[in-house]
Design a protein around this motif. Structure first.
Motif, PDB file in Angstrom:
ATOM      1  N   GLY A   1      -6.172  -3.776   8.817  1.00  0.00           N
ATOM      2  CA  GLY A   1      -5.732  -2.391   8.808  1.00  0.00           C
ATOM      3  C   GLY A   1      -5.360  -1.869   7.438  1.00  0.00           C
ATOM      4  O   GLY A   1      -4.601  -0.900   7.318  1.00  0.00           O
ATOM      5  N   LEU A   2      -5.937  -2.465   6.377  1.00  0.00           N
ATOM      6  CA  LEU A   2      -5.557  -2.103   5.008  1.00  0.00           C
ATOM      7  C   LEU A   2      -6.488  -1.074   4.369  1.00  0.00           C
ATOM      8  O   LEU A   2      -6.092  -0.371   3.441  1.00  0.00           O
ATOM      9  CB  LEU A   2      -5.491  -3.351   4.131  1.00  0.00           C
ATOM     10  N   VAL A   3      -7.732  -0.983   4.844  1.00  0.00           N
ATOM     11  CA  VAL A   3      -8.679  -0.001   4.305  1.00  0.00           C
ATOM     12  C   VAL A   3      -9.541   0.534   5.432  1.00  0.00           C
ATOM     13  O   VAL A   3      -9.625  -0.062   6.513  1.00  0.00           O
ATOM     14  CB  VAL A   3      -9.593  -0.611   3.206  1.00  0.00           C
ATOM     15  N   ARG A   4     -10.224   1.640   5.147  1.00  0.00           N
ATOM     16  CA  ARG A   4     -11.182   2.202   6.092  1.00  0.00           C
ATOM     17  C   ARG A   4     -12.595   2.201   5.537  1.00  0.00           C
ATOM     18  O   ARG A   4     -13.558   2.322   6.290  1.00  0.00           O
ATOM     19  CB  ARG A   4     -10.781   3.632   6.454  1.00  0.00           C
ATOM     20  N   SER A   5     -12.731   2.099   4.191  1.00  0.00           N
ATOM     21  CA  SER A   5     -14.049   2.113   3.562  1.00  0.00           C
ATOM     22  C   SER A   5     -14.065   1.157   2.373  1.00  0.00           C
ATOM     23  O   SER A   5     -13.020   0.761   1.845  1.00  0.00           O
ATOM     24  CB  SER A   5     -14.410   3.523   3.088  1.00  0.00           C
ATOM     25  N   ARG A   6     -15.266   0.817   1.930  1.00  0.00           N
ATOM     26  CA  ARG A   6     -15.440  -0.106   0.813  1.00  0.00           C
ATOM     27  C   ARG A   6     -14.811   0.424  -0.473  1.00  0.00           C
ATOM     28  O   ARG A   6     -14.236  -0.330  -1.252  1.00  0.00           O
ATOM     29  CB  ARG A   6     -16.933  -0.359   0.585  1.00  0.00           C
ATOM     30  N   ASP A   7     -14.920   1.733  -0.700  1.00  0.00           N
ATOM     31  CA  ASP A   7     -14.432   2.294  -1.953  1.00  0.00           C
ATOM     32  C   ASP A   7     -12.908   2.300  -2.045  1.00  0.00           C
ATOM     33  O   ASP A   7     -12.354   2.571  -3.109  1.00  0.00           O
ATOM     34  CB  ASP A   7     -14.990   3.707  -2.150  1.00  0.00           C
ATOM     35  N   GLU A   8     -12.216   2.008  -0.944  1.00  0.00           N
ATOM     36  CA  GLU A   8     -10.759   1.898  -0.986  1.00  0.00           C
ATOM     37  C   GLU A   8     -10.290   0.506  -1.418  1.00  0.00           C
ATOM     38  O   GLU A   8      -9.124   0.323  -1.771  1.00  0.00           O
ATOM     39  CB  GLU A   8     -10.176   2.204   0.395  1.00  0.00           C
ATOM     40  N   ILE A   9     -11.209  -0.467  -1.419  1.00  0.00           N
ATOM     41  CA  ILE A   9     -10.809  -1.853  -1.709  1.00  0.00           C
ATOM     42  C   ILE A   9     -10.218  -1.977  -3.104  1.00  0.00           C
ATOM     43  O   ILE A   9      -9.168  -2.600  -3.307  1.00  0.00           O
ATOM     44  CB  ILE A   9     -12.003  -2.818  -1.548  1.00  0.00           C
ATOM     45  N   ARG A  10     -10.891  -1.366  -4.095  1.00  0.00           N
ATOM     46  CA  ARG A  10     -10.441  -1.527  -5.476  1.00  0.00           C
ATOM     47  C   ARG A  10      -9.129  -0.806  -5.755  1.00  0.00           C
ATOM     48  O   ARG A  10      -8.563  -0.962  -6.842  1.00  0.00           O
ATOM     49  CB  ARG A  10     -11.531  -1.071  -6.449  1.00  0.00           C
ATOM     50  N   LEU A  11      -8.619  -0.018  -4.780  1.00  0.00           N
ATOM     51  CA  LEU A  11      -7.347   0.668  -4.952  1.00  0.00           C
ATOM     52  C   LEU A  11      -6.166  -0.146  -4.422  1.00  0.00           C
ATOM     53  O   LEU A  11      -5.018   0.240  -4.596  1.00  0.00           O
ATOM     54  CB  LEU A  11      -7.401   2.032  -4.245  1.00  0.00           C
ATOM     55  N   LEU A  12      -6.473  -1.281  -3.793  1.00  0.00           N
ATOM     56  CA  LEU A  12      -5.412  -2.118  -3.226  1.00  0.00           C
ATOM     57  C   LEU A  12      -4.668  -2.889  -4.317  1.00  0.00           C
ATOM     58  O   LEU A  12      -5.207  -3.130  -5.401  1.00  0.00           O
ATOM     59  CB  LEU A  12      -6.019  -3.132  -2.242  1.00  0.00           C
ATOM     60  N   PRO A  13      -3.430  -3.311  -4.043  1.00  0.00           N
ATOM     61  CA  PRO A  13      -2.706  -4.178  -4.987  1.00  0.00           C
ATOM     62  C   PRO A  13      -3.507  -5.445  -5.275  1.00  0.00           C
ATOM     63  O   PRO A  13      -4.170  -5.992  -4.380  1.00  0.00           O
ATOM     64  CB  PRO A  13      -1.401  -4.502  -4.235  1.00  0.00           C
ATOM     65  N   LEU A  14      -3.451  -5.907  -6.502  1.00  0.00           N
ATOM     66  CA  LEU A  14      -4.249  -7.062  -6.904  1.00  0.00           C
ATOM     67  C   LEU A  14      -3.909  -8.309  -6.097  1.00  0.00           C
ATOM     68  O   LEU A  14      -4.771  -9.143  -5.841  1.00  0.00           O
ATOM     69  CB  LEU A  14      -4.062  -7.339  -8.395  1.00  0.00           C
ATOM     70  N   LYS A  15      -2.642  -8.449  -5.717  1.00  0.00           N
ATOM     71  CA  LYS A  15      -2.248  -9.636  -4.959  1.00  0.00           C
ATOM     72  C   LYS A  15      -3.038  -9.722  -3.648  1.00  0.00           C
ATOM     73  O   LYS A  15      -3.522 -10.798  -3.275  1.00  0.00           O
ATOM     74  CB  LYS A  15      -0.743  -9.598  -4.662  1.00  0.00           C
ATOM     75  N   ILE A  16      -3.178  -8.588  -2.976  1.00  0.00           N
ATOM     76  CA  ILE A  16      -3.920  -8.568  -1.718  1.00  0.00           C
ATOM     77  C   ILE A  16      -5.396  -8.846  -1.972  1.00  0.00           C
ATOM     78  O   ILE A  16      -6.035  -9.646  -1.270  1.00  0.00           O
ATOM     79  CB  ILE A  16      -3.737  -7.221  -1.007  1.00  0.00           C
ATOM     80  N   GLN A  17      -5.967  -8.204  -2.986  1.00  0.00           N
ATOM     81  CA  GLN A  17      -7.374  -8.421  -3.308  1.00  0.00           C
ATOM     82  C   GLN A  17      -7.634  -9.892  -3.628  1.00  0.00           C
ATOM     83  O   GLN A  17      -8.629 -10.478  -3.193  1.00  0.00           O
ATOM     84  CB  GLN A  17      -7.794  -7.556  -4.496  1.00  0.00           C
TER      85      GLN A  17
END
Length: 207
Positions: free
Chosen positions: A53-69
């Motif tokens: 439940g952290l993103v809805r699209s691929r382009d939102e991934i790079r906006l997540l905190p680095l720890k989660i990524q």
């Protein structure tokens, strides 16, 4: 007969035509009788993150905190390695393409898409870098309505990304002792670029 290169990581910044080149290369290898599978690292990341439940699209991934990524990256890399090893046992001389990015632009700076905790599991036999000119990238972005890339539309940013993409890819190759090939995808030459990639895999590199 020498074994084929098994795992090929293909990287390139958005708009270089990486997916087009890769699709043509896959079809060419299939017509030659090779067993081929494409693994899109971003698709695996997206699947994991949507489930959380952290993103809805691929382009939102790079906006997540680095720890989660970072955590999701490592889980995905382990999963991909398991799948490659399992399918290799079934098919023998298979070619696995991993479609991903060497550098990712985030809200906190530029980050390696193939850091040690990822590339140590993927263990590529070669890293192929697809490149194009800034003008060609901008033109392709305008034509591609399927993705939201407004934050990748600045020519200076794209120039920097091309440079960093190559540098990050070299660093990742160094970590695992893999060779690196740079393939230039000029406008209208995707087939020629794809055939060069095929030549790298089946003729130039043996393990």
């Amino acid at each position: 007969m020498s074994k084929l290169v098994k795992t090929v990581v293909v990287v390139g910044i958005p708009g270089v035509g990486k997916t087009t080149v890769l699709n043509i290369a896959v079809n060419e290898l299939l017509t030659k009788g090779y067993v081929v599978k494409v693994i899109n690292f971003g698709d695996y990341m997206l699947q994991e993150l949507i489930q959380q439940g952290l993103v809805r699209s691929r382009d939102e991934i790079r906006l997540l905190p680095l720890k989660i990524q970072r955590e999701v990256q490592e889980r995905v890399a382990k999963r991909i390695r398991y799948e490659i090893d399992s399918e290799r046992d079934l098919h023998g001389e298979s070619i696995f393409f991993i479609d991903t990015h060497a550098v990712v632009k985030t809200s906190t700076g530029y980050w390696s898409g193939l850091p040690y905790h990822v590339v140590k599991y993927l263990m590529p036999d070669v890293i192929a870098v697809i490149e194009a000119s800034v003008d060609e990238i901008l033109s392709r972005q305008v034509r591609d309505k399927s993705r939201e890339r407004s934050d990748y539309g600045d020519p200076k940013l794209l120039s920097d990304l091309l440079m960093m993409n190559r540098m990050f890819a070299i660093s990742s190759a160094t970590l695992v002792g893999a060779p690196l090939y740079i393939l230039y995808n000029r406008e209208g030459s995707a087939k020629e670029t794809a055939l060069e990639l095929v030549d790298v895999i089946i003729n130039r590199l043996r393990v």
